[in-house]
Scaffold this active site. Structure first.
Site, PDB file in Angstrom:
ATOM      1  N   ASP A   1       0.223   4.448   7.038  1.00  0.00           N
ATOM      2  CA  ASP A   1       1.484   4.940   6.453  1.00  0.00           C
ATOM      3  C   ASP A   1       2.498   5.373   7.509  1.00  0.00           C
ATOM      4  O   ASP A   1       3.300   6.278   7.284  1.00  0.00           O
ATOM      5  CB  ASP A   1       1.225   6.105   5.471  1.00  0.00           C
TER       6      ASP A   1
ATOM      7  N   LYS B   1       4.903   0.809   8.998  1.00  0.00           N
ATOM      8  CA  LYS B   1       4.757  -0.508   9.661  1.00  0.00           C
ATOM      9  C   LYS B   1       5.569  -1.585   8.953  1.00  0.00           C
ATOM     10  O   LYS B   1       6.112  -2.468   9.597  1.00  0.00           O
ATOM     11  CB  LYS B   1       3.279  -0.939   9.672  1.00  0.00           C
TER      12      LYS B   1
ATOM     13  N   GLY C   1      -0.235  -0.587   1.594  1.00  0.00           N
ATOM     14  CA  GLY C   1       1.033  -0.671   0.887  1.00  0.00           C
ATOM     15  C   GLY C   1       2.136  -0.609   1.921  1.00  0.00           C
ATOM     16  O   GLY C   1       2.348   0.425   2.535  1.00  0.00           O
ATOM     17  N   HIS C   2       2.778  -1.736   2.163  1.00  0.00           N
ATOM     18  CA  HIS C   2       3.860  -1.765   3.156  1.00  0.00           C
ATOM     19  C   HIS C   2       5.198  -1.737   2.425  1.00  0.00           C
ATOM     20  O   HIS C   2       5.501  -2.626   1.638  1.00  0.00           O
ATOM     21  CB  HIS C   2       3.757  -3.024   4.022  1.00  0.00           C
TER      22      HIS C   2
ATOM     23  N   GLN D   1      -3.819  -1.074   8.191  1.00  0.00           N
ATOM     24  CA  GLN D   1      -3.989   0.386   8.178  1.00  0.00           C
ATOM     25  C   GLN D   1      -3.720   0.947   9.587  1.00  0.00           C
ATOM     26  O   GLN D   1      -3.139   0.274  10.404  1.00  0.00           O
ATOM     27  CB  GLN D   1      -5.392   0.758   7.694  1.00  0.00           C
TER      28      GLN D   1
HETATM   29  P1  IMP Z   1     -10.465   2.219   1.621  1.00  0.00           P
HETATM   30  O1  IMP Z   1      -9.770   1.414   2.660  1.00  0.00           O
HETATM   31  O2  IMP Z   1      -9.855   2.065   0.241  1.00  0.00           O
HETATM   32  O3  IMP Z   1     -11.939   2.002   1.616  1.00  0.00           O
HETATM   33  O4  IMP Z   1     -10.265   3.781   1.964  1.00  0.00           O
HETATM   34  C1  IMP Z   1     -10.828   4.368   3.124  1.00  0.00           C
HETATM   35  C2  IMP Z   1      -9.880   5.386   3.739  1.00  0.00           C
HETATM   36  O5  IMP Z   1      -8.765   4.696   4.268  1.00  0.00           O
HETATM   37  C3  IMP Z   1      -9.317   6.396   2.737  1.00  0.00           C
HETATM   38  O6  IMP Z   1      -9.133   7.626   3.418  1.00  0.00           O
HETATM   39  C4  IMP Z   1      -7.983   5.820   2.366  1.00  0.00           C
HETATM   40  O7  IMP Z   1      -7.069   6.795   1.909  1.00  0.00           O
HETATM   41  C5  IMP Z   1      -7.573   5.230   3.693  1.00  0.00           C
HETATM   42  N1  IMP Z   1      -6.611   4.131   3.557  1.00  0.00           N
HETATM   43  C6  IMP Z   1      -6.870   2.875   3.184  1.00  0.00           C
HETATM   44  N2  IMP Z   1      -5.744   2.144   3.199  1.00  0.00           N
HETATM   45  C7  IMP Z   1      -4.765   2.954   3.608  1.00  0.00           C
HETATM   46  C8  IMP Z   1      -3.373   2.764   3.858  1.00  0.00           C
HETATM   47  O8  IMP Z   1      -2.816   1.677   3.709  1.00  0.00           O
HETATM   48  N3  IMP Z   1      -2.693   3.866   4.296  1.00  0.00           N
HETATM   49  C9  IMP Z   1      -3.299   5.063   4.503  1.00  0.00           C
HETATM   50  N4  IMP Z   1      -4.594   5.278   4.276  1.00  0.00           N
HETATM   51  C10 IMP Z   1      -5.326   4.233   3.849  1.00  0.00           C
END
Ligand code: IMP
Length: 441
Positions: free
Chosen positions: A32, A35, A59-60, A238
């Site tokens: 977040d 990017k 989410g971009h 990420q």
């Molecule tokens: P997962 O990727 O859904 O398995 O989540 C694992 C961790 O990564 C969690 O803490 C999510 O909130 C974090 N996370 C996954 N994708 C994003 C992103 O695009 N932005 C910020 N945090 C993310």
């Protein structure tokens, strides 16, 4: 769709030599960092933009012709009509969601053809089963990771266990049926889920025909483009602190978010990478659980969250907010070999009496730590040691040179660059593609 007028965002502005052909762009915090906007800006000069990891957990957010657009799976370069976008082997794909996203961008006049969008046959598919497993693990665990519940961990888990479904097999009805049959045999809960979630499975199967024309040997095409001297941007989804190996495990995502992940995902020899750019914010946010030494649970945190609209672009969850963590950022610079840093959302800090950067951690037993510890337990017990800077109340100009920064903001940026050991060449001043100050202007 007309070519967008992005000439004034040329890469030369940030000191990229004409010979720079392959750039990796990584999130330098916990995701977040903004990017999407920067990929969109940097892609203006590119031929090919490749997403190398993650799935629709990302989410971009970007602004196209003044309109806010959130992309979860398509690379953020998709709105540049001359460019090709690719999802490489290291990505995981939710088919129905990707098809919906393709419809969404088509509604905005994006011409999507198989020549413009390459989907790797090697990438893995997120199925309703994986989403179910993610939800179950999160709801049953007393120390949940706080995942996005998009099925990311279970999909990468099956990939590592060699029992996953690859995109190339998914779009082949017979291979897809074989995978479903095998899962029914080995997972007792799989058959009942097929029955219970018939609608989700129907949508999952229906998306295969829509994606089939786009499936190809994307990695081979990308390597050919690199060899031909095309300008290629490799985008991480990420942040580097969510990297499976080098992040704050287990509070990480399940893929290699750092610059090295780009090479592995594409099968691209590291020597082809010319430049690595990191995107950080002037402060830090984190979604989900896990250690966050500089977290602010006070009025300043609430103010930054509200002003910076810090809500997850994918889940809508409020993001945790804290001061810039210099120790973590220096670690990310080192691990990823960042040449350049962008310090985004500096406008959000305007108006504070003082701003802070963490320069060390204090652990109750281990004392003063100057490096990011490998253990999340250790990091959780740390208190931040801050360097404090005077704030600024003068609004930061939207565009132009970084020399236009108020002197206090300039001092903060200079201190962050010196501490982290990377050049800060761009500063974000707002959400639009033109909202940026550049070092070389
Ligand atoms: P997962 O990727 O859904 O398995 O989540 C694992 C961790 O990564 C969690 O803490 C999510 O909130 C974090 N996370 C996954 N994708 C994003 C992103 O695009 N932005 C910020 N945090 C993310």
């Amino acid at each position: 769709m007309e070519p967008r007028d992005d000439n004034h965002f040329r890469q030369e502005r940030i000191g990229m030599a004409a010979s720079t052909q392959v750039t990796v762009l990584v999130g330098a915090q916990w995701g977040d960092e903004g990017k999407g906007k920067w990929i969109d800006v940097l892609a203006a000069d590119g031929d090919l933009v490749v997403r190398y990891q993650g799935g629709n957990n990302a989410g971009h957010t970007l602004y196209v012709a003044g309109q806010k657009v959130v992309l979860h799976q398509l690379p953020s370069g998709i709105f540049h009509p001359r460019q090709t976008s690719a999802l490489a082997a290291g990505v995981v794909i939710n088919p129905a969601q990707l098809v919906a996203e393709m419809h969404k961008v088509r509604d905005q006049d994006v011409h999507l053809t198989p020549a413009r969008l390459w989907l790797s046959g090697r990438a893995h598919v997120i199925t309703p089963w994986h989403i179910h497993v993610d939800e179950q693990r999160e709801s049953r665990s007393k120390s949940a990771i706080g995942t996005t519940k998009r099925g990311i961990g279970p999909t990468y888990g099956d990939k590592a266990a060699r029992s996953g479904l690859r995109v190339g097999d998914y779009v082949d009805a017979a291979a897809r049926a074989r995978w479903i049959q095998r899962m029914t045999e080995v997972e007792p809960e799989f058959g009942p889920l097929l029955q219970r979630s018939a609608t989700a499975w129907a949508a999952f199967e229906a998306a295969a025909n829509a994606l089939q024309p786009f499936v190809c040997d994307a990695e081979s095409l990308i390597r050919t483009a690199v060899r031909a001297g095309k300008k290629v941007l490799l985008e991480g989804a990420q942040g580097a602190l969510l990297d499976l190996d080098h992040g704050t495990y287990p509070f990480v995502t399940s893929s290699s978010t750092g610059a090295g992940g780009a090479c592995q995902s594409i099968g691209l020899p590291p020597r082809h990478i010319n430049r690595v750019i990191g995107i950080a914010k002037g402060y830090v946010t984190r979604v989900g659980s896990g250690p966050f030494p500089t977290e602010l649970q006070d009025d300043i945190g609430a103010l930054l969250a509200a002003k910076g609209q810090e809500f997850g672009a994918t889940t809508g969850r409020p993001r945790r907010v804290g001061w810039l963590d210099g120790v973590a950022l220096r670690y990310v610079v080192e691990v990823n070999g960042l040449d350049t840093l962008v310090l985004n959302k500096m406008d959000i800090l305007t108006g504070l009496a003082e701003v802070k950067m963490c320069t060390a951690y204090r652990h109750p037993r281990l004392g003063l730590l100057t490096e990011l510890p490998w253990s999340s337990d250790v990091l959780s017990a740390c208190e931040p040691v801050y360097q404090t800077f005077p704030g600024w109340s003068t609004e930061i100009p939207k565009s132009g040179s970084m020399d236009l920064l108020p002197p206090e903001a300039k001092a903060f940026v200079a201190a962050a660059a010196a501490f982290c050991g990377a050049e800060i060449a761009m500063v974000g001043t707002g959400p639009g593609p033109g909202d940026a100050l550049y070092k070389n202007r």
